[in-house]
Design an enzyme around this catalytic site. Structure first.
Site, PDB file in Angstrom:
ATOM      1  CB  CYS A   2      -0.845   0.006   1.252  1.00  0.00           C
ATOM      2  SG  CYS A   2      -1.778  -1.518   1.460  1.00  0.00           S
ATOM      3  NE  ARG A  27       4.209   1.830  -1.642  1.00  0.00           N
ATOM      4  CZ  ARG A  27       5.375   1.220  -1.657  1.00  0.00           C
ATOM      5  NH1 ARG A  27       6.298   1.613  -2.499  1.00  0.00           N
ATOM      6  NH2 ARG A  27       5.635   0.235  -0.830  1.00  0.00           N
ATOM      7  CD1 TRP A  74      -2.810  -4.270  -5.038  1.00  0.00           C
ATOM      8  CD2 TRP A  74      -2.094  -5.691  -3.476  1.00  0.00           C
ATOM      9  NE1 TRP A  74      -2.719  -5.516  -5.606  1.00  0.00           N
ATOM     10  CE2 TRP A  74      -2.287  -6.408  -4.680  1.00  0.00           C
ATOM     11  CE3 TRP A  74      -1.659  -6.399  -2.355  1.00  0.00           C
ATOM     12  CZ2 TRP A  74      -2.052  -7.775  -4.790  1.00  0.00           C
ATOM     13  CZ3 TRP A  74      -1.415  -7.760  -2.462  1.00  0.00           C
ATOM     14  CH2 TRP A  74      -1.608  -8.428  -3.680  1.00  0.00           C
ATOM     15  CG  ASN A 100       3.184  -0.884   2.583  1.00  0.00           C
ATOM     16  OD1 ASN A 100       2.594  -1.849   2.110  1.00  0.00           O
ATOM     17  ND2 ASN A 100       4.377  -0.493   2.166  1.00  0.00           N
ATOM     18  N   GLY A 101       1.750  -3.339   4.742  1.00  0.00           N
ATOM     19  CA  GLY A 101       2.382  -4.599   5.140  1.00  0.00           C
ATOM     20  C   GLY A 101       1.340  -5.587   5.611  1.00  0.00           C
ATOM     21  CD  GLU A 489       8.528  -7.886 -19.852  1.00  0.00           C
ATOM     22  OE1 GLU A 489       8.379  -8.776 -19.012  1.00  0.00           O
ATOM     23  OE2 GLU A 489       8.218  -6.701 -19.630  1.00  0.00           O
ATOM     24  CE  LYS A 493       5.008  -5.324 -19.186  1.00  0.00           C
ATOM     25  NZ  LYS A 493       6.212  -5.497 -18.437  1.00  0.00           N
ATOM     26  CD  GLU A 496       2.175  -6.070 -16.348  1.00  0.00           C
ATOM     27  OE1 GLU A 496       2.064  -6.035 -15.123  1.00  0.00           O
ATOM     28  OE2 GLU A 496       3.265  -5.934 -16.929  1.00  0.00           O
ATOM     29  CG  HIS A 512       7.152 -30.249 -27.955  1.00  0.00           C
ATOM     30  ND1 HIS A 512       7.389 -31.552 -28.335  1.00  0.00           N
ATOM     31  CD2 HIS A 512       8.228 -29.528 -28.359  1.00  0.00           C
ATOM     32  CE1 HIS A 512       8.577 -31.620 -28.925  1.00  0.00           C
ATOM     33  NE2 HIS A 512       9.100 -30.400 -28.952  1.00  0.00           N
ATOM     34  CE  LYS A 611       6.797   0.222 -11.594  1.00  0.00           C
ATOM     35  NZ  LYS A 611       6.872  -0.489 -12.880  1.00  0.00           N
TER      36      LYS A 611
HETATM   37  O1  M6R Z   1      10.141  -4.144  -8.601  1.00  0.00           O
HETATM   38  P1  M6R Z   1      10.445  -5.503  -9.154  1.00  0.00           P
HETATM   39  O2  M6R Z   1      11.226  -5.468 -10.409  1.00  0.00           O
HETATM   40  O3  M6R Z   1      11.050  -6.423  -8.151  1.00  0.00           O
HETATM   41  O4  M6R Z   1       9.021  -6.106  -9.508  1.00  0.00           O
HETATM   42  C1  M6R Z   1       8.859  -7.414  -9.955  1.00  0.00           C
HETATM   43  C2  M6R Z   1       7.495  -7.623 -10.545  1.00  0.00           C
HETATM   44  O5  M6R Z   1       6.501  -7.406  -9.589  1.00  0.00           O
HETATM   45  C3  M6R Z   1       7.236  -6.707 -11.748  1.00  0.00           C
HETATM   46  O6  M6R Z   1       8.208  -6.857 -12.723  1.00  0.00           O
HETATM   47  C4  M6R Z   1       5.842  -7.013 -12.356  1.00  0.00           C
HETATM   48  O7  M6R Z   1       5.844  -8.280 -12.925  1.00  0.00           O
HETATM   49  C5  M6R Z   1       5.471  -5.940 -13.375  1.00  0.00           C
HETATM   50  N1  M6R Z   1       4.119  -5.536 -13.199  1.00  0.00           N
HETATM   51  C6  M6R Z   1       5.598  -6.390 -14.779  1.00  0.00           C
HETATM   52  O8  M6R Z   1       5.266  -5.402 -15.687  1.00  0.00           O
END
Ligand code: M6R
Length: 616
Positions: A2, A27, A74, A100-101, A489, A493, A496, A512, A611
């Site tokens: 959060c 966050r 969050w 936060n936690g 990747e 992208k 998400e 396969h 994030k």
């Molecule tokens: O801050 P970090 O690079 O450790 O975060 C890792 C993942 O949470 C982050 O890359 C996440 O998968 C992104 N939303 C991808 O776009």
């Protein structure tokens, strides 16, 4: 994961805290809340939804006050609704908290507090914590700072908290364990800011303290900040740092979304990452953190890379780079799996942890585990002063600048840049790369920012492709070698931010299983660059075509073969195979972006995500 923020000083607190919450929304954005105190009287507003919803609720009220705490959530414990939103009050209504936690033993504490007559209005662990603090304060008849400290010795979990007593409006108590917390200090201690990161207060002060784990700070108007260790009560001399961040870096700068801005920042982000390190004309790669530990790197029997999400994909590219160029065996691990499976770590192993935020809980835990087993841990982080940057033995920053869009873009390419520099440097020192090849690589690396710049001009082409496939229910991404992690990747992208189901595969694995999915409605994005197993990938493209799949191919400039078979082609400038991911990933980022925009999705704040993932 959060965001928390607060203000104590001489200015109106509401606008500072509300703006701060908007900056921290990356966050988490399930709910938001604020408490404002003036002359020992408080107003509390909270709601499910975003900070913009909170503003609508709060705006009809008198919002005066020089003390406030805010929270953007969050959800972990309890669904996102008004009751579960922070701030939370203690039963007496005197103490207020933002957190936060996760408090893992909250249920046991809650049962105990219920026995003592406490009642609860939410399902959160945080409401339990503020009542525990109240109970401790009553029982010990002590000051709030002491009560917070004693209460925290009884909790298991992670926290960054800010607490105050509404009858004592000159003091905020903050503490952290596992979740980040920064304190901004105004001139002569006349005002203070607290926040999950420094972004809420950068226009007010450049002086900040980042609390370390297990630390509690008493923030009192007119007084120097006092910091103590929670468990042994020892005094800590606070380290006041000068912030390098500026306001412009965290604003959209004319772009519709942070994600688009960050995609377009990649030429400069990559340049900033190798600036001062890549001395191409001298034929040198200078990296202090690697140079200082060069014996360890050169003697490493194995490198283990730990990371999550996009950073894990960068780690996979790192595996190709390090094995190919420096001939050191590499394993890439999901930090979340690594931390729980009793991994074998030998004394000659190096663990590289990759994280944009530097706060990812699983990566942090993997680092602590590796260190406890005697490993040397090297961090690749973007956020300066973050927990991972501080927890690792040594490391290199990516210098990408703040990444605010939840979908990681420039973090990925800059992480690969750092990994490429390390692989090249080690490869040269180990005699695995000839001097002439080394010079060729360095000269080519220098050109990458301008090649990315050029490549970004494909945006209109990509937009047209996005329009054709924006309603596809599924999508497949294929690549081989260095471009296999890029396929993963690309799929991440798309899913998400657009909520389209997408999967990435090594192109040869298609036969396969995934090939069963292919029909005329299935878009398949294939990365088919000239130096990356080209002929093999062309065969894979033929296999898709003969099953009527739709091909969007990423090819090298001047390609003629794939052009004849694919439905759409996007050309990328020619480069060394090892650097291909720095280019091939760009059109995939743009494609996801445009599809998500066309589908009306919230690109910068996709549903259910945050994030910075500071929970397990
Ligand atoms: O801050 P970090 O690079 O450790 O975060 C890792 C993942 O949470 C982050 O890359 C996440 O998968 C992104 N939303 C991808 O776009």
């Amino acid at each position: 994961m959060c965001g928390i923020t607060g203000y104590l000083g001489f200015r109106e607190a509401y606008p500072i805290v509300i703006n701060g919450l908007q900056r921290l929304e990356y966050r988490g954005y399930d709910s938001a809340g604020i408490v404002i105190t003036s002359n020992d009287k408080s107003k509390l507003f909270k709601t499910k939804g975003k900070v913009s919803d909170l503003k609508k609720i709060a705006k009809k009220n008198n919002l005066e006050g020089n003390l406030a705490l805010g929270h953007t959530r969050w959800a972990t414990h309890g669904v996102p609704n008004n009751e579960n939103s922070h701030p939370h009050l203690s039963n007496s209504g005197n103490l207020v908290i933002v957190h936060n936690g996760i408090i893992e033993n909250y249920d046991t504490i809650k049962k105990e507090l219920i026995k003592r007559g406490y009642t609860f209005h939410s399902d959160t662990d945080t409401e339990v914590l503020i009542n525990l603090i109240e109970e401790v304060q009553i029982k010990n008849n002590c000051k709030l700072g002491k009560a917070v400290q004693l209460a925290l010795t009884n909790v298991v979990g992670a926290y960054a908290i800010a607490v105050y007593d509404i009858n004592k409006s000159d003091e905020i108590i903050v503490a952290r364990l596992g979740s980040p917390l920064a304190i901004g200090i105004g001139k002569n201690n006349t005002e203070f800011f607290v926040a999950s990161d420094a972004s809420p207060f950068i226009e007010y002060t450049k002086d900040a303290i980042y609390l370390d784990d297990e630390e509690l700070a008493i923030v009192k108007l007119g007084k120097k900040i006092r910091v103590r260790k929670i468990h042994d009560d020892s005094i800590v001399e606070p380290n006041i740092q000068e912030l390098k961040l500026n306001l412009e870096q965290i604003e959209k700068g004319g772009y519709d979304h942070f994600m688009l801005k960050e995609i377009y920042e990649q030429p400069s982000a990559i340049f900033d990452t190798f600036r001062g390190r890549l001395l191409a004309d001298k034929g040198i790669i200078k990296m202090g953190s690697v140079d200082n530990n060069i014996t360890k790197f050169l003697n490493a029997k194995r490198i283990i890379i730990v990371a999550c999400g996009t950073s894990w994909h960068a780690g996979l590219v790192g595996e190709y780079l390090l094995e190919d160029l420096s001939r050191i065996p590499v394993e890439v691990e999901y930090a979340s799996e690594f931390r729980y499976r009793n991994p074998i770590i030998n004394k000659d192993d190096i663990v590289i942890a990759i994280s944009q935020s530097g706060e990812t809980a699983d990566t942090l835990a993997a680092i602590k585990l590796a260190k406890s087993k005697g490993a040397f841990v090297f961090g690749i982080c973007n956020v300066v002063g973050s927990s991972i940057a501080r927890e690792t033995n040594s490391g290199a920053y990516t210098h990408a600048g703040p990444e605010i869009g939840v979908a990681s873009t420039k973090a990925f390419t800059t992480q690969i840049t750092v990994l490429a520099l390390i692989a090249l440097k080690l490869g040269k020192l180990k005699g695995e790369i000839s001097t002439s090849d080394f010079h060729k690589y360095l000269q080519e690396m220098k050109l990458i920012p301008s090649k990315v710049e050029e490549l970004l001009k494909v945006n209109h082409e990509v937009e047209k492709i996005a329009l054709t496939y924006k309603d596809a229910p599924n999508c497949l991404y294929l690549g081989r070698g260095y471009n296999f992690p890029v396929a993963l990747e690309g799929a991440l992208k798309l899913k998400e931010i657009s909520y389209i189901h997408a999967e990435g595969y090594p192109a040869a694995e298609m036969k396969h299983g995934p090939i069963a999915l292919i029909d005329e409605s299935m878009p398949v994005i294939v990365i088919a660059t000239k130096k990356g197993h080209y002929e093999k990938v062309v065969s894979n493209i033929q296999e898709i075509k003969s099953r009527n799949g739709k091909i969007i191919a990423i090819v090298t400039e001047g390609d003629t073969i794939v052009k004849k078979i694919a439905d759409h082609v996007i050309e990328i400038p020619e480069t060394e195979e090892a650097f291909a991911p720095l280019l091939t990933t760009i059109p995939l980022q743009l494609l996801s972006y445009y599809i998500a925009v066309m589908r009306g999705c919230n690109v910068d704040q996709p549903r259910n995500l945050a994030k910075s993932v500071t929970v397990e």
